[in-house]
Scaffold this active site. Sequence first.
Site, PDB file in Angstrom:
ATOM      1  CB  ALA A 181      -0.892   0.007   1.232  1.00 23.13           C
ATOM      2  CE  LYS A 182       5.380   5.103  -0.535  1.00 22.24           C
ATOM      3  NZ  LYS A 182       6.577   4.252  -0.351  1.00 22.24           N
TER       4      LYS A 182
END
Length: 409
Positions: free
Chosen positions: A101-102
């Site tokens: 994720a980011k």
Amino acid sequence: MSSFDAARLYFEHAAEHMGLSQNMRTLLLTPERTLKVQVAIERDNGEIGTFIGYRVQHNSARGPMKGGLRFHHEVDADEVLTLASLMTWKTALVNIPYGGAKGGVTVNVHNLSHGELERLTRKFVDEIHDFIGPDKDIPAPDMGTDAQVMAWIMNQYSKFHGFNPACVTGKPLELHGADGRKEATGRGVGICTLEVLRRKKMDVKETTFAIQGFGNVGSHAARFLHDHGAKIVGVTDASGGVWNSDGLDIPVLQEYVEQEGGVAAFEGTHPVDNDELLTSEVDVLIPAAIGGVLNVENAPHVQAKVIIEAANNPTVPEADESFAKRDILVLPDILANAGGVTVSYFEWVQNRQHFRWDLERVRKELDRIMVESLNKVWDIAEEKGVSLRTASYIIGLGRVGRATVLGGM
Ligand code: GLU
């Protein structure tokens, strides 16, 4: 070409080698969830400041999603998606039990006061807290964020869900952080670099380095390599650049940067700009700042024999091709900078077990994972006759693909 299209080329290259079906490629490229939220705060002058925040949850086939949170004025949906996908391949490559994720907020942190930064962070958590957590998605520091920001995230998250320090990593040592997390990305870069030099039969003490970026990653990598006898001749950061052909005194430069805020005008050096640094006559080039810095224009002029990608996504595909043609070895970001998320994993494990590891244990486990991952990448690259980047993607994609198939739809 968008940054996701560029990263996609690297993905497709490996997928082609693996004979992955189109359906599997589409599944693996499509993010599971994309959050785009308004982050509105009261500015110190009483006015309203409205910002946009993102969290892209790319893939959870191998475990809770994991990745940094970036506060930077260039953050946009395309960049966050690209970086989220890189996290999926990175965590799989070093075989830690996470997906990718980011997050990011489009904001210039230099224009925010300490209080505004805190309000921005807490407001962002207010907007996304139901979608993150120790078993869902665990943020960590990235560009423009640090241990203090992680402490605010932990605190704000606890207001909704109770005490749970494993909801975020990269926290301060005084608040459930892990020894060795701050240095981890730079140390991982250093460990990988030493391994690459060993395999290329280059003596670190006879090797010259140029490093772009002297933030958390660049400065720790520089210090690790300096302590192993490397000659770091050039360093640039947002303030400017410094060059000394006899080698920079990195510990003194670190102290200087603490006081002055940047490397510019460090005594006993010549000024050097970014373009000069990237194309300078050195053995090893380490981009450790922003993405896309090695591009079509400067790639043909790069003189280094080895490039270690400490930054995320520093090389555009055309530049990567140009390096391959000229036999310049590129150690890809998803391996070179994986030390950060690896020690984030150790922090999460310690938080969940309420058991503290000492620095020696953290370093030992980190070094082992980095060396094992590099060995595996090197072997696959040799066996299949592909670049280290393609080999890294083959391992990452393979692990995520198998987990997806085994888990079932
Ligand atoms: N932001 C770092 C990266 O890009 C660390 C992520 C983490 O620790 O979760 O790998």
